[in-house]
Scaffold this motif. Structure first.
Motif, PDB file in Angstrom:
ATOM      1  N   VAL A  66      27.975 115.157 -18.795  1.00 46.51           N
ATOM      2  CA  VAL A  66      26.973 116.113 -18.305  1.00 46.51           C
ATOM      3  C   VAL A  66      25.665 115.861 -19.037  1.00 46.51           C
ATOM      4  N   ALA A  67      24.562 116.205 -18.392  1.00 50.50           N
ATOM      5  CA  ALA A  67      23.242 116.041 -19.010  1.00 50.50           C
ATOM      6  C   ALA A  67      23.017 117.180 -19.998  1.00 50.50           C
ATOM      7  N   LEU A  68      23.091 116.865 -21.276  1.00 52.10           N
ATOM      8  CA  LEU A  68      22.897 117.868 -22.312  1.00 52.10           C
ATOM      9  C   LEU A  68      21.409 118.086 -22.560  1.00 52.10           C
ATOM     10  N   ILE A  98      26.018 121.162 -36.973  1.00 51.66           N
ATOM     11  CA  ILE A  98      27.269 121.729 -36.463  1.00 51.66           C
ATOM     12  C   ILE A  98      28.123 120.655 -35.816  1.00 51.66           C
ATOM     13  N   PHE A  99      27.507 119.812 -34.992  1.00 57.06           N
ATOM     14  CA  PHE A  99      28.289 118.798 -34.285  1.00 57.06           C
ATOM     15  C   PHE A  99      28.837 117.749 -35.257  1.00 57.06           C
ATOM     16  N   GLY A 100      28.099 117.443 -36.313  1.00 61.36           N
ATOM     17  CA  GLY A 100      28.618 116.542 -37.341  1.00 61.36           C
ATOM     18  C   GLY A 100      29.845 117.136 -38.025  1.00 61.36           C
ATOM     19  N   TYR A 101      29.772 118.412 -38.337  1.00 59.99           N
ATOM     20  CA  TYR A 101      30.908 119.103 -38.954  1.00 59.99           C
ATOM     21  C   TYR A 101      32.115 119.095 -38.017  1.00 59.99           C
ATOM     22  N   ARG A 102      31.898 119.408 -36.740  1.00 66.39           N
ATOM     23  CA  ARG A 102      33.008 119.450 -35.777  1.00 66.39           C
ATOM     24  C   ARG A 102      33.597 118.053 -35.550  1.00 66.39           C
ATOM     25  N   ASP A 159      21.659 111.105 -30.913  1.00 68.21           N
ATOM     26  CA  ASP A 159      21.723 110.286 -29.703  1.00 68.21           C
ATOM     27  C   ASP A 159      22.076 111.165 -28.501  1.00 68.21           C
ATOM     28  N   LEU A 160      21.053 111.767 -27.890  1.00 65.64           N
ATOM     29  CA  LEU A 160      21.264 112.666 -26.758  1.00 65.64           C
ATOM     30  C   LEU A 160      21.838 111.927 -25.555  1.00 65.64           C
ATOM     31  N   VAL A 171      32.845 122.235 -20.887  1.00 61.91           N
ATOM     32  CA  VAL A 171      33.061 120.793 -20.851  1.00 61.91           C
ATOM     33  C   VAL A 171      33.345 120.337 -22.278  1.00 61.91           C
ATOM     34  N   GLU A 172      34.480 119.678 -22.446  1.00 65.28           N
ATOM     35  CA  GLU A 172      34.868 119.202 -23.774  1.00 65.28           C
ATOM     36  C   GLU A 172      33.826 118.239 -24.339  1.00 65.28           C
ATOM     37  N   LEU A 173      33.564 118.391 -25.621  1.00 66.53           N
ATOM     38  CA  LEU A 173      32.738 117.437 -26.356  1.00 66.53           C
ATOM     39  C   LEU A 173      33.693 116.662 -27.255  1.00 66.53           C
ATOM     40  N   SER A 174      33.983 115.417 -26.873  1.00 68.27           N
ATOM     41  CA  SER A 174      34.917 114.581 -27.623  1.00 68.27           C
ATOM     42  C   SER A 174      34.340 114.240 -28.992  1.00 68.27           C
ATOM     43  N   ALA A 175      35.172 113.657 -29.841  1.00 69.64           N
ATOM     44  CA  ALA A 175      34.706 113.226 -31.163  1.00 69.64           C
ATOM     45  C   ALA A 175      33.545 112.249 -31.025  1.00 69.64           C
ATOM     46  N   ARG A 176      33.624 111.349 -30.042  1.00 70.18           N
ATOM     47  CA  ARG A 176      32.531 110.384 -29.836  1.00 70.18           C
ATOM     48  C   ARG A 176      31.250 111.091 -29.390  1.00 70.18           C
ATOM     49  N   ALA A 177      31.369 112.070 -28.511  1.00 68.99           N
ATOM     50  CA  ALA A 177      30.187 112.831 -28.077  1.00 68.99           C
ATOM     51  C   ALA A 177      29.596 113.594 -29.255  1.00 68.99           C
ATOM     52  N   LEU A 178      30.450 114.232 -30.039  1.00 61.02           N
ATOM     53  CA  LEU A 178      29.971 114.997 -31.191  1.00 61.02           C
ATOM     54  C   LEU A 178      29.294 114.097 -32.217  1.00 61.02           C
ATOM     55  N   ARG A 179      29.869 112.916 -32.479  1.00 64.01           N
ATOM     56  CA  ARG A 179      29.249 111.985 -33.430  1.00 64.01           C
ATOM     57  C   ARG A 179      27.893 111.515 -32.919  1.00 64.01           C
ATOM     58  N   ALA A 180      27.816 111.191 -31.620  1.00 68.44           N
ATOM     59  CA  ALA A 180      26.539 110.749 -31.049  1.00 68.44           C
ATOM     60  C   ALA A 180      25.483 111.843 -31.208  1.00 68.44           C
ATOM     61  N   LEU A 181      25.843 113.073 -30.886  1.00 66.47           N
ATOM     62  CA  LEU A 181      24.894 114.179 -31.008  1.00 66.47           C
ATOM     63  C   LEU A 181      24.498 114.403 -32.463  1.00 66.47           C
ATOM     64  N   ALA A 182      25.447 114.316 -33.380  1.00 69.41           N
ATOM     65  CA  ALA A 182      25.147 114.485 -34.800  1.00 69.41           C
ATOM     66  C   ALA A 182      24.173 113.426 -35.292  1.00 69.41           C
ATOM     67  N   GLU A 183      24.215 112.251 -34.661  1.00 67.63           N
ATOM     68  CA  GLU A 183      23.302 111.160 -35.020  1.00 67.63           C
ATOM     69  C   GLU A 183      21.983 111.230 -34.252  1.00 67.63           C
TER      70      GLU A 183
END
Length: 188
Positions: free
Chosen positions: A37-39, A51-55, A27-28, A13-25
């Motif tokens: 999807v429920a991460l 890693i997600f912040g870098y991506r 924000d599950l 499942v693709e993790l968009s830039a918005r999803a990656l930024r939220a996770l890096a911050e």
């Protein structure tokens, strides 16, 4: 036969830039909503956040890398998110891509790393521009070393060739020597 004995399957499942930024911050809930999807909590661990912040930055700099970078790995058919996997980016000038994968701790040693790596190898083999797939693994990560060696050996066996390597090997390589063929080797 129980499902524990069957080979595992995953879909990405693709993790968009918005999803990656939220996770890096951290924000599950936001990352999960963006991904659809429920991460797992592991997606906001210190390791994952870095890693997600870098991506996310990588995507902001060059949106064309989106098809190549990290995705959530969802178990099929039961559906929990069991980890993340992808390439570090598109093929370089030499046609090399590097794989990366992580299994959520509660799902380790159940065949999910093998399933993720197999899916990544299939994806790489389907891309004409990919000549080499590399996996860099710390020498102390015995489980990942074993998974990678076994996956490379299976890829080689399916092509009628063999793998080489030693117990101190820390990289594995799958190489396409000509269109329509691939070879692989473990490097020491």
């Amino acid at each position: 036969m129980t499902s524990e004995l069957l080979p595992k399957r995953v879909r990405f499942v693709e993790l968009s830039a918005r999803a990656l930024r939220a996770l890096a911050e951290g924000d599950l809930a936001g990352g999960s909503a963006e991904a659809g999807v429920a991460l797992d909590e592991y997606f906001v661990s210190d390791r994952a956040r870095g890693i997600f912040g870098y991506r996310a930055g990588q995507l902001a700099e060059d949106p064309s890398v989106a098809p190549w970078i990290v995705r959530a790995a969802v178990s099929e058919p039961d559906g929990p998110v069991v980890g993340d996997a992808g390439f570090h980016g598109p093929p370089d000038e030499a046609g090399m891509v590097e794989v990366g994968y992580t299994v959520v701790p509660g799902y380790r040693r159940q065949g999910y790393a093998r399933a993720m790596l197999a899916a990544l190898l299939v994806r790489a083999a389907a891309e004409p521009g990919v000549r080499t797939v590399r996996a860099r693994i710390g020498s102390g990560n015995d489980a990942s070393l074993a998974t990678t060696r076994a996956s490379v050996s299976r890829a080689l066996a399916s092509r009628g060739t063999s793998a080489t390597g030693s117990s101190s090997s820390s990289r594995s390589r799958l190489t396409r020597s000509r269109p329509g063929s691939c070879t692989a080797a473990a490097e020491s």
